[in-house]
Design an enzyme around this catalytic site. Structure first.
Site, short mmCIF file in Angstrom:
data_model
loop_
_atom_site.label_atom_id
_atom_site.label_comp_id
_atom_site.label_asym_id
_atom_site.label_seq_id
_atom_site.Cartn_x
_atom_site.Cartn_y
_atom_site.Cartn_z
N ASP A 155 20.23 -34.18 -12.93
CA ASP A 155 20.04 -34.30 -14.28
C ASP A 155 19.99 -36.15 -13.97
O ASP A 155 21.17 -36.66 -14.28
CB ASP A 155 21.29 -33.91 -15.31
CG ASP A 155 20.96 -34.29 -16.47
OD1 ASP A 155 19.96 -34.91 -17.09
OD2 ASP A 155 20.67 -33.42 -17.39
N ARG A 185 0.00 -21.21 -22.20
CA ARG A 185 1.22 -21.15 -21.97
C ARG A 185 1.08 -21.35 -20.45
O ARG A 185 2.02 -22.41 -19.70
CB ARG A 185 1.67 -20.34 -22.17
CG ARG A 185 3.01 -20.01 -21.25
CD ARG A 185 4.25 -18.55 -21.74
NE ARG A 185 3.42 -17.22 -22.51
CZ ARG A 185 3.08 -16.57 -21.37
NH1 ARG A 185 2.58 -16.63 -20.33
NH2 ARG A 185 1.89 -15.99 -22.17
N LYS A 224 15.55 -38.21 -24.81
CA LYS A 224 16.70 -39.59 -24.71
C LYS A 224 15.22 -40.58 -24.11
O LYS A 224 14.13 -40.90 -25.04
CB LYS A 224 17.11 -39.38 -23.91
CG LYS A 224 17.81 -37.64 -24.04
CD LYS A 224 19.02 -38.36 -24.95
CE LYS A 224 19.58 -36.35 -25.50
NZ LYS A 224 20.03 -36.59 -24.77
N TYR A 227 26.44 -32.08 -19.01
CA TYR A 227 26.31 -32.36 -20.60
C TYR A 227 27.15 -30.67 -21.05
O TYR A 227 26.72 -29.86 -20.44
CB TYR A 227 24.54 -32.33 -20.56
CG TYR A 227 24.20 -32.56 -21.75
CD1 TYR A 227 24.24 -33.46 -22.71
CD2 TYR A 227 23.65 -31.58 -22.59
CE1 TYR A 227 23.66 -32.84 -23.88
CE2 TYR A 227 23.56 -30.68 -23.76
CZ TYR A 227 23.00 -31.36 -24.13
OH TYR A 227 22.72 -31.74 -25.65
C1 LIG Z 1 20.65 -34.90 -24.49
C2 LIG Z 1 20.92 -34.44 -22.79
C3 LIG Z 1 20.23 -32.68 -22.07
C4 LIG Z 1 19.95 -31.80 -23.53
O1 LIG Z 1 18.32 -31.83 -23.56
P1 LIG Z 1 17.58 -31.76 -24.75
O2 LIG Z 1 16.30 -31.97 -25.13
O3 LIG Z 1 18.85 -31.98 -26.06
O4 LIG Z 1 17.98 -30.43 -24.91
C5 LIG Z 1 20.63 -32.64 -20.98
N1 LIG Z 1 21.25 -33.56 -20.48
C6 LIG Z 1 21.78 -34.71 -20.85
C7 LIG Z 1 22.26 -35.34 -19.45
C8 LIG Z 1 21.44 -34.98 -21.99
O5 LIG Z 1 21.90 -36.55 -22.77
#
Ligand SMILES: *Cc1c(COP(=O)(O)O)cnc(C)c1O
Length: 391
Positions: A173, A49, A198, A101
């Site tokens: 982000d 961890r 993604k 998001y």
């Molecule tokens: C998908 C997404 C998230 C969340 O990520 P997860 O891996 O699904 O928890 C956060 N910000 C953006 C812009 C996203 O497209």
């Protein structure tokens, strides 16, 4: 290594060659604990961890790619984002882009509020509004650019300046751009966050989150949160992500090129009311995006007249998968109103332009002519439903 170009860095990192065997891929260290030499001599790892060699290779790599001091791998993008918010304390306040998001919206409005951490959603494309909205207890300005799903552009450098002037941190982000196209830390941000689910992993096969701190001090604080809260990424997923990231530049460059072609096509189609894509020179945020990013990316959104039209389009389109998520080798079509933004109340959604006719397309690596032909035939069916558009 800083003299090397990004594409080369994706493939050659000090951790990629195993010191013991020469293996050209990072070994999977399936070990929860690590043997220590004596009560006085501890090795670099003690418990997974807190740290694991496979995860560390990934964390070092993302730190190098984002030009930051320290990287962190989490169990999901939301785990990375939520852990970052744990740097805050009760009584603090965050300023947030209004079109974040859906999951980020949910954690801010329904989880952070339980701990007395307050928020204001603002139009962060407006720097004056951003500066005006800072409160004495504001600790973080949270940016998503391009935003999801309407691809609004926020000036990262401008926001970071406002944040610094008020002693706040800037979180960005960077999921839609990845460090291939945009490096928020170079623009003054303090922390970069990713849903590595993604583009970074890119194959719809792993759920993961990454964070990179600009400096050691913030890195140490996030390390404490990561170890305390414990939402770390497992080693197999670290490995899959390391593998996916090696092809990031070819994947994202090709997908962006195809997305540009598709966006142009949709823009000229009479039944489409609006196309949102930061690659258009007439996009409101184009000058800023061009300054802070090196490409438009592979995600675009477009508006059909109504829900029925969207239903017909989704029904007729054959190649892209119809699903939540984005950033994969296969094109993914999604319907923000009931998918990515389902966590957002209707009034809030509509305020952000997420209407019932809005669709989002993440362009993959299929032959672009096949995608265009597919879109064309689906729009023929939509037009039959809206005959006035033919006039
Ligand atoms: C998908 C997404 C998230 C969340 O990520 P997860 O891996 O699904 O928890 C956060 N910000 C953006 C812009 C996203 O497209």
């Amino acid at each position: 290594m800083t003299d090397r170009q990004f594409e080369t860095k994706l493939l050659h990192q000090p951790d990629f060659i195993d010191k013991q065997t020469g293996a050209v891929n990072v070994p999977l260290h399936y070990s929860s604990t690590f043997h220590q030499e004596s009560i006085n001599e501890f090795g670099p790892f003690d418990y997974s961890r807190s740290g694991n060699p496979t995860r560390q290779a990934l964390e070092n790599t993302i730190a190098e790619l984002e030009n930051g001091a320290q990287g962190f791998a989490f169990a999901s993008g939301m785990a990375a984002i939520s852990s970052a918010f744990m740097l805050l304390e009760a009584g603090d306040h965050v300023l947030v882009s209004k079109d974040v998001y859906g999951g980020t919206f949910r954690v801010i409005t329904q989880v952070l509020t339980q701990f007395n951490i307050d928020h204001t959603f603002i139009d962060m494309t407006d720097l004056n509004e951003t500066a005006r909205s800072v409160q004495p207890n504001t600790k973080v300005i949270y940016v998503e650019t391009p935003s999801n799903p309407c691809l609004n552009i926020t000036d990262i450098e401008g926001v970071a300046k406002v944040a610094k002037a008020h002693g706040c941190l800037t979180f960005v982000d960077n999921t839609f751009m990845t460090p291939l196209l945009q490096k928020p830390l170079d623009l003054g941000a303090d922390l970069v966050l990713h849903s590595a689910t993604k583009f970074l992993s890119g194959h719809s096969d792993v759920v993961a989150g990454l964070a990179v701190a600009k400096n050691e001090e913030l890195g140490a604080r996030l390390k404490f949160v990561q170890n305390s809260f414990g939402s770390i990424l497992g080693v197999q997923d670290c490995w899959l992500l390391l593998r996916g990231m090696k092809t990031l530049s070819v994947r994202l460059n090709q997908s962006s090129q195809s997305a540009t072609q598709i966006a142009q096509y949709l823009h000229h189609h009479q039944v489409i009311e609006e196309v949102y894509y930061p690659g258009f020179s007439f996009h409101d945020g184009y000058p800023i995006h061009k300054r802070q990013a090196t490409g438009p990316g592979a995600v675009l959104s477009f508006r059909l007249p109504d829900k029925k039209c969207a239903e017909i389009f989704v029904d007729k389109l054959k190649i892209p998968v119809f699903a939540v998520s984005l950033g994969a080798v296969e094109s993914i079509l999604s319907y923000p109103a009931t998918m990515s933004h389902a966590a957002m109340p209707v009034e809030e959604r509509e305020k952000r332009g997420i209407t019932d006719g809005l669709l989002r397309l993440s362009v993959g690596l299929e032959n672009v002519d096949d995608l265009l032909t597919d879109i064309q035939q689906a729009l023929v069916a939509v037009e039959q439903h809206v005959p006035k558009a033919l006039a």
